[in-house]
Scaffold this motif. Structure first.
Motif, PDB file in Angstrom:
ATOM      1  N   ASP A  66       7.040   1.871  13.817  1.00  0.00           N
ATOM      2  CA  ASP A  66       7.642   2.438  12.598  1.00  0.00           C
ATOM      3  C   ASP A  66       6.728   2.218  11.399  1.00  0.00           C
ATOM      4  O   ASP A  66       6.980   2.750  10.313  1.00  0.00           O
ATOM      5  N   TYR A  67       5.706   1.393  11.609  1.00  0.00           N
ATOM      6  CA  TYR A  67       4.828   1.049  10.485  1.00  0.00           C
ATOM      7  C   TYR A  67       3.385   1.485  10.692  1.00  0.00           C
ATOM      8  O   TYR A  67       2.627   1.635   9.744  1.00  0.00           O
ATOM      9  N   CYS A  68       2.979   1.640  11.965  1.00  0.00           N
ATOM     10  CA  CYS A  68       1.551   1.877  12.218  1.00  0.00           C
ATOM     11  C   CYS A  68       1.353   2.699  13.490  1.00  0.00           C
ATOM     12  O   CYS A  68       2.262   2.808  14.311  1.00  0.00           O
ATOM     13  N   HIS A  69       0.165   3.264  13.621  1.00  0.00           N
ATOM     14  CA  HIS A  69      -0.295   3.725  14.929  1.00  0.00           C
ATOM     15  C   HIS A  69      -0.868   2.506  15.651  1.00  0.00           C
ATOM     16  O   HIS A  69      -1.263   1.528  15.009  1.00  0.00           O
ATOM     17  N   ASP A 126      -7.624  13.455  16.787  1.00  0.00           N
ATOM     18  CA  ASP A 126      -7.346  14.329  15.631  1.00  0.00           C
ATOM     19  C   ASP A 126      -5.853  14.428  15.338  1.00  0.00           C
ATOM     20  O   ASP A 126      -5.448  14.673  14.211  1.00  0.00           O
ATOM     21  N   ASP A 127      -5.031  14.255  16.377  1.00  0.00           N
ATOM     22  CA  ASP A 127      -3.578  14.361  16.183  1.00  0.00           C
ATOM     23  C   ASP A 127      -2.998  13.196  15.367  1.00  0.00           C
ATOM     24  O   ASP A 127      -1.902  13.297  14.828  1.00  0.00           O
ATOM     25  N   LEU A 128      -3.737  12.097  15.315  1.00  0.00           N
ATOM     26  CA  LEU A 128      -3.194  10.916  14.639  1.00  0.00           C
ATOM     27  C   LEU A 128      -2.962  11.175  13.154  1.00  0.00           C
ATOM     28  O   LEU A 128      -2.075  10.586  12.541  1.00  0.00           O
ATOM     29  N   VAL A 129      -3.766  12.056  12.565  1.00  0.00           N
ATOM     30  CA  VAL A 129      -3.638  12.279  11.115  1.00  0.00           C
ATOM     31  C   VAL A 129      -2.351  13.021  10.751  1.00  0.00           C
ATOM     32  O   VAL A 129      -1.992  13.098   9.581  1.00  0.00           O
ATOM     33  N   LEU A 130      -1.643  13.526  11.753  1.00  0.00           N
ATOM     34  CA  LEU A 130      -0.391  14.247  11.477  1.00  0.00           C
ATOM     35  C   LEU A 130       0.666  13.313  10.875  1.00  0.00           C
ATOM     36  O   LEU A 130       1.554  13.749  10.153  1.00  0.00           O
ATOM     37  N   LYS A 131       0.579  12.034  11.228  1.00  0.00           N
ATOM     38  CA  LYS A 131       1.576  11.076  10.742  1.00  0.00           C
ATOM     39  C   LYS A 131       0.874   9.792  10.290  1.00  0.00           C
ATOM     40  O   LYS A 131      -0.281   9.557  10.630  1.00  0.00           O
ATOM     41  N   ASN A 132       1.582   8.964   9.541  1.00  0.00           N
ATOM     42  CA  ASN A 132       0.980   7.712   9.064  1.00  0.00           C
ATOM     43  C   ASN A 132       1.313   6.527   9.968  1.00  0.00           C
ATOM     44  O   ASN A 132       0.852   5.406   9.739  1.00  0.00           O
ATOM     45  N   PHE A 133       2.096   6.761  10.998  1.00  0.00           N
ATOM     46  CA  PHE A 133       2.498   5.707  11.944  1.00  0.00           C
ATOM     47  C   PHE A 133       3.105   6.399  13.165  1.00  0.00           C
ATOM     48  O   PHE A 133       3.376   7.617  13.133  1.00  0.00           O
ATOM     49  N   GLY A 134       3.291   5.654  14.238  1.00  0.00           N
ATOM     50  CA  GLY A 134       4.118   6.178  15.329  1.00  0.00           C
ATOM     51  C   GLY A 134       3.407   6.625  16.602  1.00  0.00           C
ATOM     52  O   GLY A 134       4.065   6.928  17.582  1.00  0.00           O
ATOM     53  N   LEU A 192       0.799  -1.238   0.000  1.00  0.00           N
ATOM     54  CA  LEU A 192       0.000   0.000   0.000  1.00  0.00           C
ATOM     55  C   LEU A 192       0.831   1.287   0.000  1.00  0.00           C
ATOM     56  O   LEU A 192       0.282   2.378  -0.148  1.00  0.00           O
ATOM     57  N   GLY A 193       2.142   1.155   0.170  1.00  0.00           N
ATOM     58  CA  GLY A 193       3.001   2.337   0.099  1.00  0.00           C
ATOM     59  C   GLY A 193       3.047   3.133   1.384  1.00  0.00           C
ATOM     60  O   GLY A 193       2.356   2.829   2.364  1.00  0.00           O
ATOM     61  N   GLU A 194       3.866   4.176   1.377  1.00  0.00           N
ATOM     62  CA  GLU A 194       4.118   4.990   2.573  1.00  0.00           C
ATOM     63  C   GLU A 194       3.031   6.043   2.809  1.00  0.00           C
ATOM     64  O   GLU A 194       2.985   6.670   3.860  1.00  0.00           O
ATOM     65  N   ASP A 195       2.216   6.301   1.798  1.00  0.00           N
ATOM     66  CA  ASP A 195       1.307   7.453   1.870  1.00  0.00           C
ATOM     67  C   ASP A 195       0.032   7.202   2.661  1.00  0.00           C
ATOM     68  O   ASP A 195      -0.730   8.134   2.921  1.00  0.00           O
ATOM     69  N   ASN A 196      -0.221   5.954   2.971  1.00  0.00           N
ATOM     70  CA  ASN A 196      -1.436   5.640   3.724  1.00  0.00           C
ATOM     71  C   ASN A 196      -1.106   5.423   5.196  1.00  0.00           C
ATOM     72  O   ASN A 196      -0.004   5.003   5.533  1.00  0.00           O
ATOM     73  N   ALA A 197      -2.082   5.733   6.057  1.00  0.00           N
ATOM     74  CA  ALA A 197      -1.856   5.569   7.500  1.00  0.00           C
ATOM     75  C   ALA A 197      -2.401   4.218   7.948  1.00  0.00           C
ATOM     76  O   ALA A 197      -3.483   3.807   7.527  1.00  0.00           O
ATOM     77  N   PHE A 198      -1.634   3.551   8.803  1.00  0.00           N
ATOM     78  CA  PHE A 198      -2.070   2.257   9.340  1.00  0.00           C
ATOM     79  C   PHE A 198      -2.441   2.412  10.812  1.00  0.00           C
ATOM     80  O   PHE A 198      -1.664   2.999  11.584  1.00  0.00           O
ATOM     81  N   TYR A 199      -3.571   1.854  11.176  1.00  0.00           N
ATOM     82  CA  TYR A 199      -4.050   1.883  12.558  1.00  0.00           C
ATOM     83  C   TYR A 199      -4.185   0.437  13.048  1.00  0.00           C
ATOM     84  O   TYR A 199      -5.156  -0.244  12.726  1.00  0.00           O
ATOM     85  N   LEU A 200      -3.197  -0.013  13.788  1.00  0.00           N
ATOM     86  CA  LEU A 200      -3.232  -1.392  14.305  1.00  0.00           C
ATOM     87  C   LEU A 200      -4.100  -1.416  15.560  1.00  0.00           C
ATOM     88  O   LEU A 200      -3.790  -0.743  16.554  1.00  0.00           O
ATOM     89  N   ILE A 201      -5.160  -2.186  15.491  1.00  0.00           N
ATOM     90  CA  ILE A 201      -6.152  -2.194  16.575  1.00  0.00           C
ATOM     91  C   ILE A 201      -5.845  -3.347  17.525  1.00  0.00           C
ATOM     92  O   ILE A 201      -5.618  -4.472  17.074  1.00  0.00           O
TER      93      ILE A 201
END
Ligand code: ATP
Length: 218
Positions: free
Chosen positions: A125-128, A161-169, A96-105
């Motif tokens: 390094d890969y997901c929230h 809302d702060d989560l959208v600042l980055k795609n992981f981390g 899916l590339g670097e541009d999408n955000a991952f949310y590991l639940i």
């Protein structure tokens, strides 16, 4: 356009309304574009489920088929050896590339043992990570291992809302409607009564009956 992708790994042995409702509420609260259900073929931290990964994936497919946000991802079924989340995240990034955000639940019951996972320090390094409190699970503190307390401290974001600042981390805790349903309890009930209704979709229950799964006590 950047996509926000929820990742829900589990044994799904079997999938139930606790999983489904939690995924829907998180999708709504965090504006996820998709939630991927990823059944674990060979969970590293528990004995191999008696019901095959193919059956467990088929039940997930039945349970999610009417929800356009939900998607079954069988990538862990294609790999051999233990199903490590880090490997899944790496291959999802490749796909899916670097541009999408991952949310590991993950449920709080899972997070308290995160420091036993393979290469756990690299997960962020890969997901929230989105934490949800499972009913009847004890609160995260005080029994959280020191290294996980430090991880929380360093990465926690109170505001979604702060989560959208980055795609992981980041790590975020999201409140959901508590549903005290577990696959363990369902397996125990199915062993004595195949009519275990209203805890899981009827389509999944029919599949269980058709294939005579969970007849013996887990
Ligand atoms: P088992 O009872 O066999 O351990 P389970 O019901 O916990 O199974 P899993 O497939 O192991 O289900 O769970 C996958 C993920 O879903 C985990 O992160 C878990 O914390 C979460 N989860 C499971 N049940 C619920 C529930 N009722 N509410 C919220 N989250 C849940």
């Amino acid at each position: 356009m950047k996509k926000l992708i929820g990742i829900l790994g589990g044994t799904f042995n079997p999938i139930h309304y606790g999983h489904l409702r939690m995924a829907q509420e998180l999708a709504d609260a965090l504006n996820l574009n998709e939630v991927r259900f990823i059944p674990s073929a060979n969970p590293p931290h528990r004995t191999k489920p008696e019901v095959s990964a193919q059956h467990r994936a088929a039940m997930v497919q039945l349970a999610i088929r009417d929800n356009h946000l939900f998607r079954l991802d069988k990538s862990e079924l294609k790999r051999t050896g233990a199903s490590y989340t880090i490997d899944t995240l790496i291959s999802l990034r490749e796909e899916l590339g670097e541009d999408n955000a991952f949310y590991l639940i993950m449920g709080s019951d899972v997070f308290v043992k995160l420091n036993t996972w393979h290469r756990w320090q690299e997960l962020l390094d890969y997901c929230h990570i989105i934490l949800i409190q499972r009913p009847n699970a004890s609160p995260l503190q005080p029994k959280l291992p020191e290294e996980l307390t430090a991880l929380l401290h360093d990465h926690y974001k109170e505001n979604a809302d702060d989560l959208v600042l980055k795609n992981f981390g980041y790590i975020h805790m999201q409140k959901i409607t508590p549903l005290d349903i577990s696959a363990t309890k369902i397996r125990e009930m199915l062993a004595t009564s195949p009519e275990t209704k209203y805890l899981l979709p009827d389509s999944v229950l029919s599949y269980i009956k058709q294939h005579q799964l969970y007849l013996h006590k887990a």
